[in-house]
Design an enzyme around this catalytic site. Structure first.
Site, PDB file in Angstrom:
ATOM      1  CB  ALA A 330      46.088  44.787 -16.787  1.00  0.00           C
ATOM      2  CB  SER A 331      44.862  46.883 -12.587  1.00  0.00           C
ATOM      3  OG  SER A 331      46.056  46.282 -12.140  1.00  0.00           O
ATOM      4  CB  THR A 332      40.824  47.479 -16.710  1.00  0.00           C
ATOM      5  OG1 THR A 332      40.884  46.218 -17.381  1.00  0.00           O
ATOM      6  CG2 THR A 332      41.928  48.393 -17.223  1.00  0.00           C
TER       7      THR A 332
END
Length: 624
Positions: A330-332
């Site tokens: 995801a956005s990590t």
């Protein structure tokens, strides 16, 4: 009537014949005695040593002695795996007059289940009658007391003391430490292939997972022997000599069991993983995977029912989510993608795009939605990390292309094993055109590249990969190899573990690191940051990145409501972070499966509690 003629005997001739016969007989006797004495000379003089050895083989038996397994400690010297004395009930079939009747009486007296009796019979078929065979592997105090009172009724049955592996912290540390269990056929085949079976002649267990398996050779030690005199039936008469076994080496780990236990409890009933790692040298301070199980089940002999409960659980407790769990990042991973965009010149620190709440590929009707339905407005690369703007990264990924993204992300360790010192690790997936063609025999589509920009599509990572990828950022290129081992101890000698690094990630413009790190710091400190509310008023500085990973695609017109859908389809909450921001000494990675809430509301608060606990603990020990 005629008279018979009387023959006159020739005494001289008869005497000569007799003399010849006596001489021949004497020669035969002399030759026979010569052969006899020659054979006796060879047996007692020439071949004496050979027959002496063969005689000793019939008289002397070499009995192997198992070494004590090495102990395992955490970084502060607290024991994580020890050897505890236990009592076992053992039977010598030769000394039992009626074995079936004896087993029936013991079964009733000690409340032994039928499965245990069946296992005893199976073991008996593999052993000689005069060998002791374990009936009960671990006696309780009550069972030992009951048997002791009536032991005189059971000739050939005795209580024996031995050492078994014990894990004081149970399920909280299973997936890092692993466990030992009985040696099975596969283990024996492997030991024979490695020519190590002789060293396990007296050993009943072997490391199966985790540290116990990875460092099996160090922990096991070296077998010893004792020479005993035996009778013609193989029974021991007396001990002639003893060569004591060499105990296994003790291991000191980087794990902090207080921090490990706190992280385990923090996850509660959620499924997921927590990793805390020192980015400077890859030292793992905590590594939690949940749900877990008690390793003592295996070390002390797991029952069929217990094993089936683990195998059949849909929560997969046997899976080490920290090193084998494949999660969409995801956005990590947006900070790494930002650095790539800056390096490629695709964007600059001041590049802005307009975010209306969605992104669309030219000529395609499908809209890729931002998590913020009304959009973020004008955003640059820093804003896109701080506020986790999806639209910015949809656009960036499409401009970079999947091949460029793949080739750069593998430098951070995505799509490959990190080299952590446990065998149970997955490479996860860092997709590319070639990977998809090989896997599905299909071409790569532009829409898949768009989803890659927010860590979705086919991209999966393990939490340990995220810990390494985040460490590369805070180290500005240095890529550590994560490790659980701190030192090996043999007697008074302590050998520190080797600290390794993989090939670093180098940039043509090192200041691009600062752009990503500043944005991660603002994610925590800025009021617009997605982790700001979790770290408000913290006693230390930190940086981080939240993420919310979809586990099921959502239709164009479909609205996502976590409370109304099946739990298994809910999003995963993710967080990666570090502290202190100026000189990070700890990286934290959190993945929580199928939650109501995302990375900012679920995972980030956990990270705050973990970092608070860590720094308070470090301060407390520093003052002691």
């Amino acid at each position: 009537m005629k008279q018979k003629r009387v023959t006159i005997r020739d005494h001289h001739a008869e005497s000569a014949l007799f003399g010849r016969r006596v001489f021949v007989s004497l020669i035969i006797v002399v030759i026979a005695f010569g052969v006899l004495f020659t054979n006796m000379y060879h047996l007692q003089v020439v071949d004496h040593q050979s027959f002496q050895t063969r005689s000793n083989d019939n008289r002397i038996k070499v009995v192997p002695l198992a070494p004590n397994r090495g102990l395992i400690y955490d970084r502060r010297g607290r024991i994580l795996a020890e050897n505890r004395p236990v009592m076992s009930l053992e039977v010598t079939p030769e000394k039992v007059q009626n074995l079936d009747q004896t087993l029936s009486a013991l079964q009733q007296l000690l409340e032994i289940d039928q499965e245990t009796i069946d296992e005893f019979h199976e073991s008996r078929r593999r052993e000689r009658r005069f060998n002791q065979i374990i009936l009960l592997d671990r006696l309780t105090e009550q069972q030992a007391a009951r048997f002791a009172v009536r032991q005189h009724e059971f000739p050939g049955v005795s209580i024996e003391a031995r050492l078994v592996r014990h894990y004081p912290y149970g399920e909280a540390i299973t997936h890092a430490l692993g466990y030992v269990a009985k040696i099975n056929r596969n283990d024996l085949t492997k030991l024979r292939g490695e020519d190590k079976q002789a060293n396990y002649a007296a050993t009943r267990v072997i490391g199966k997972l985790g540290i116990e398996r990875y460092y099996e050779e160090l922990l096991h030690g070296t077998i010893g022997y004792q020479q005993v005199e035996v009778d013609i039936h193989g029974r021991n008469i007396r001990t002639l000599s003893v060569e004591p076994p060499i105990p296994g080496q003790d291991l000191h780990l980087e794990l902090d069991v207080e921090l490990q236990q706190y992280a385990f409890d923090l996850l509660g009933n959620d499924r997921g993983s927590i990793i805390l790692m020192d980015p400077r040298d890859g030292a793992i301070r905590a590594m939690v995977s949940k749900p877990s199980y008690d390793p003592n089940w295996f070390a002390q002999g797991i029952s069929f029912a217990q094993y089936q409960s683990l195998l059949n659980s849909h929560h997969s407790p046997l899976l080490n989510r920290s090193t084998q769990g494949g999660y969409p990042p995801a956005s990590t991973v947006k900070p790494q993608l930002a650095v790539l965009g800056l390096e490629q010149g695709t964007i600059t620190p001041t590049t802005q795009i307009w975010d209306p709440g969605w992104f669309q590929i030219d000529g395609v009707d499908h809209r890729y939605r931002d998590w913020l339905a009304w959009g973020h407005g004008w955003v640059n690369v820093t804003d896109a990390i701080v506020e986790s703007c999806d639209t910015f990264y949809y656009d960036l990924a499409l401009k970079l292309g999947i091949d460029t993204i793949h080739d750069d992300m593998i430098r951070y360790g995505f799509g490959a094993r990190t080299g952590i010192d446990i065998a149970e690790e997955s490479a996860a997936v860092m997709p590319s055109r070639g990977w998809k063609r090989a896997r599905f025999n299909q071409p790569w589509y532009a829409g898949e590249t768009v989803s890659i920009g927010i860590g979705q599509s086919y991209w999966t990572t393990t939490p340990i990969q995220l810990a390494v990828g985040t460490s590369v950022l805070v180290n500005k290129g240095e890529r550590p190899v994560p490790r659980l081992l701190h030192a090996i101890q043999e007697g008074e000698v302590v050998l520190p573990a080797v600290v390794e690094n993989r090939e670093p990630v180098t940039l043509t413009n090192p200041r691009n690191w600062d752009v990503a790190l500043r944005a991660m710091n603002l994610t925590v400190s800025s009021i617009k940051g997605t982790a700001h509310s979790s770290f408000r008023d913290a006693a230390y500085t930190s940086g981080g990145k939240t993420g919310t990973a979809q586990v099921r695609s959502i239709g164009q017109e479909e609205e996502y409501n976590a409370e109304e859908i099946d739990e298994r389809y809910r999003d995963n909450a993710m967080y990666v972070g570090y502290a202190p921001a100026e000189d990070p000494e700890l990286v934290v990675v959190i993945a929580v499966e199928n939650t109501i809430g995302g990375g900012g509301s679920v995972a980030a608060p956990m990270a705050r509690k973990l970092l608070d606990f860590y720094f308070e603990q470090e301060q407390r020990y520093a003052q002691q």
